[in-house]
Design an enzyme around this catalytic site. Structure first.
Site, PDB file in Angstrom:
ATOM      1  N   CYS A 123       9.284   3.103  23.146  1.00 60.29           N
ATOM      2  CA  CYS A 123      10.442   1.766  23.237  1.00 60.29           C
ATOM      3  C   CYS A 123      11.620   2.756  22.533  1.00 60.29           C
ATOM      4  O   CYS A 123      11.421   3.675  22.204  1.00 60.29           O
ATOM      5  CB  CYS A 123       9.844   0.905  22.166  1.00 60.29           C
ATOM      6  SG  CYS A 123      11.134  -0.457  23.392  1.00 60.29           S
TER       7      CYS A 123
ATOM      8  N   SER B 181      22.178   0.557  28.897  1.00 62.94           N
ATOM      9  CA  SER B 181      20.743   0.621  28.678  1.00 62.94           C
ATOM     10  C   SER B 181      20.467   2.418  29.740  1.00 62.94           C
ATOM     11  O   SER B 181      21.432   2.278  31.168  1.00 62.94           O
ATOM     12  CB  SER B 181      20.118  -0.377  29.804  1.00 62.94           C
ATOM     13  OG  SER B 181      19.066   0.128  30.234  1.00 62.94           O
TER      14      SER B 181
END
Length: 579
Positions: free
Chosen positions: A130, A478
């Site tokens: 992640c 992001s």
């Protein structure tokens, strides 16, 4: 033997923990874990993963770790498994949980260091999946400088919706369509159900896959490993092979992480990010890894590489292809071979197995012309990201240019003290085309934790306003973000940066041709505003920093242009057991 390879292998670090009469009690504990005398005599290798149910990215890591353990044991080592934390950016976006995402990077690195130094393990295998696991684990490897390797859990395969690929970015942008009355709630729910059919990381060239690629380029991960989809059984064999390779490194004491992390290899990592239109978060993470090796590598160094590197791929979010598509045409080595051919890589940098990058890429496939363009005919002559400077960002800011049609945006500022305030205005249709949305107090200190603004960027793009509204923030984005979005503005508002002086209606000029970010306000007026600047908490988020980990983080974190790190690097713990 390579010139920089050690000619003398020091004794195993773990010997101090388990050998001699005084360590009989320790050996009793080891036997209590099922080890026999041969297991105890072998070098001990830490195997750390972020396995858990925090996200679909992490759910298969126990399986990957088990195969890495088998490879280590087959290679003559005794694997010792432990875990670290993980925070899912996808699940903590748009609420106060996002404050703790970037903070987790430091805690991941610190927790690995603590276990490794306490138990004196001889090598380290890191398994992450992640966004912050990847850089946190590479930071730990570089900090400790013991023989090490990194493998990731792999990307998710995409779903299908209306005969087109569907993934997490698709869902976010359909949410924007709903707000713009271009779809309904049922269709949004249908997209949501289709988008993530199995475990794995986000499927696009977002932060996780960008940093998985960086791990290959730096030499921590086997070449070609990061693109193997999470559900593919090939990943099991790769993990076993990486375990065996790690044991060869343990026995040879080469290559060590700081043989791999050099100025040239860091430039290679930046070139790969630019060539793929990768995540802007790499601008934080690559300098942070450099810091662990004692190399001063700032946003200026990143900018130089970005400016000279062509964009070669059509990967999401700026293109139609996903990371599993890249795997089908040969993986990251295809991109690196093109960069090497064009003179954009330092071919003498080392790989995990100790050979040079140039030698390792000799048999890599050629560009397919669909996912990866040949270096002779790039998608654009400069990389997919740019570093901007000007009176609004004296120390730099970052924008992803891949996929942008326009090169300049000038408009009036709409000023918000937090992401929540901006969302309220966006949802109530109070932001107009031509506006420059300014979201401040979202930096490493002011956030705290430098939240990513993906909720705002995704909604804007889904509403069809990705390039008709610009954004400027001292927060981050992001890897999935796209549009006219400038982030990582430094100095941040909490440090009195010029972004703290912007007022509603001020004109902001973003010029990609000149790499500039300019607040068109007279300098004398800015100095007057600076004198009257309130030193309170206009964002109303002070309660987050009042205690706990956030309080400690704020006290130590540095600026974004230097990686938002929390300690001085260049400490080598290899010989600690000898003292």
């Amino acid at each position: 033997m390579a010139d920089n390879q050690s000619s003398h292998k020091p004794p195993y670090r773990s010997t101090v923990m388990k050998s001699g009469p005084i360590k009989a009690a320790a050996r009793a504990m080891l036997r209590g874990m099922g080890l026999d005398d041969e297991d105890i005599a072998q070098p001990f290798v830490g195997v750390v993963s972020s396995h858990g149910e925090m996200s679909p990215c992490n759910m298969r890591l126990a399986e990957v770790a088990e195969h890495a353990r088998r490879g280590i044991y087959r290679g003559g080592g005794t694997p010792r498994e432990f875990n670290t934390i993980s925070v899912s950016d996808g699940l903590v976006n748009g609420h106060t949980g996002m404050h703790f995402s970037l903070m987790s990077r430091e805690l991941i690195a610190d927790s690995i260091e603590i276990v490794m130094r306490a138990h004196q393990y001889d090598g380290l295998m890191c398994i992450g999946a992640c966004d912050k696991n990847f850089p946190g684990m590479m930071m730990a490897l570089t900090r400790l400088n013991v023989p090490g390797a990194f493998i990731n859990g792999g990307p998710a395969i995409a779903g299908r919706y209306k005969e087109a690929p569907a993934e997490i970015k698709t869902v976010a942008e359909y949410t924007g369509k709903l707000i713009a009355s271009q779809t309904d709630e049922q269709e949004l729910e249908d997209v949501s159900r289709a988008a993530w059919p199995a475990s794995g990381c986000c499927a696009g060239q977002f932060t996780a896959n960008t940093m998985g690629m960086v791990a290959e380029v730096l030499g921590f991960a086997p070449l070609g490993s990061s693109t193997i989809p999470s559900i593919h059984s090939q990943r099991q064999a790769m993990a076993r092979g990486a375990g065996r390779q790690l044991m060869r490194s343990v026995e040879a004491n080469f290559p060590l992480p700081r043989d791999l992390v050099t100025r040239n290899s860091l430039e290679n990592a930046c070139a790969a990010v630019a060539a793929t239109g990768g995540s802007t978060n790499a601008v934080l993470h690559i300098p942070a890894i450099a810091n662990e090796a004692g190399i001063e590598f700032t946003i200026e160094d990143v900018a130089e590489v970005f400016a000279r590197t062509p964009l070669l791929t059509h990967l999401s979010p700026s293109g139609p292809y996903l990371y599993p598509d890249l795997h089908e045409v040969g993986g990251v080595p295809v991109i690196l071979k093109q960069l090497l051919k064009g003179g954009y890589l330092h071919g003498d940098c080392l790989t995990l197995c100790g050979e040079t990058l140039a030698d390792a890429l000799a048999d890599a496939p050629e560009a397919d012309g669909r996912v990866v363009e040949p270096v002779e005919t790039p998608r654009s002559s400069h990389g997919g990201l740019k570093i901007l400077k000007g009176n609004l960002a004296p120390d730099g800011a970052v924008i992803k240019t891949a996929g942008l049609e326009s090169q300049r945006f000038t408009g009036p500022a709409r000023v918000f003290e937090s992401e929540e305030q901006c969302l309220q205005s966006l949802l109530s249709h109070q932001i107009r085309d031509g506006d420059v949305v300014v979201i401040r107090n979202e930096g490493p200190v002011g956030g705290p934790g430098m939240r990513e603004m993906v909720t705002v960027t995704a909604l804007l793009y889904g509403m069809g306003r990705g390039e008709s509204v610009a954004m400027v923030t001292d927060g981050r984005f992001s890897g999935a973000s796209r549009g006219f979005c400038v982030g990582y503005v430094t100095p941040e508002a909490a440090h009195g940066g010029p972004i703290a002086l912007v007022e509603e209606g001020d004109t902001i000029d973003i010029n990609l041709n000149e790499n500039s970010l300019v607040l068109q306000v007279d300098e004398a007026l800015l100095r007057e505003r600076e004198r009257g600047l309130a030193r309170n908490d206009p964002s109303g988020k002070g309660y987050i920093a009042a205690a706990g980990y956030a309080q400690k983080y704020i006290a130590s974190v540095g600026p974004a242009n230097r990686g938002a790190v929390t300690h001085n690097g260049n400490v080598d713990w290899r010989n600690e057991a000898d003292h």
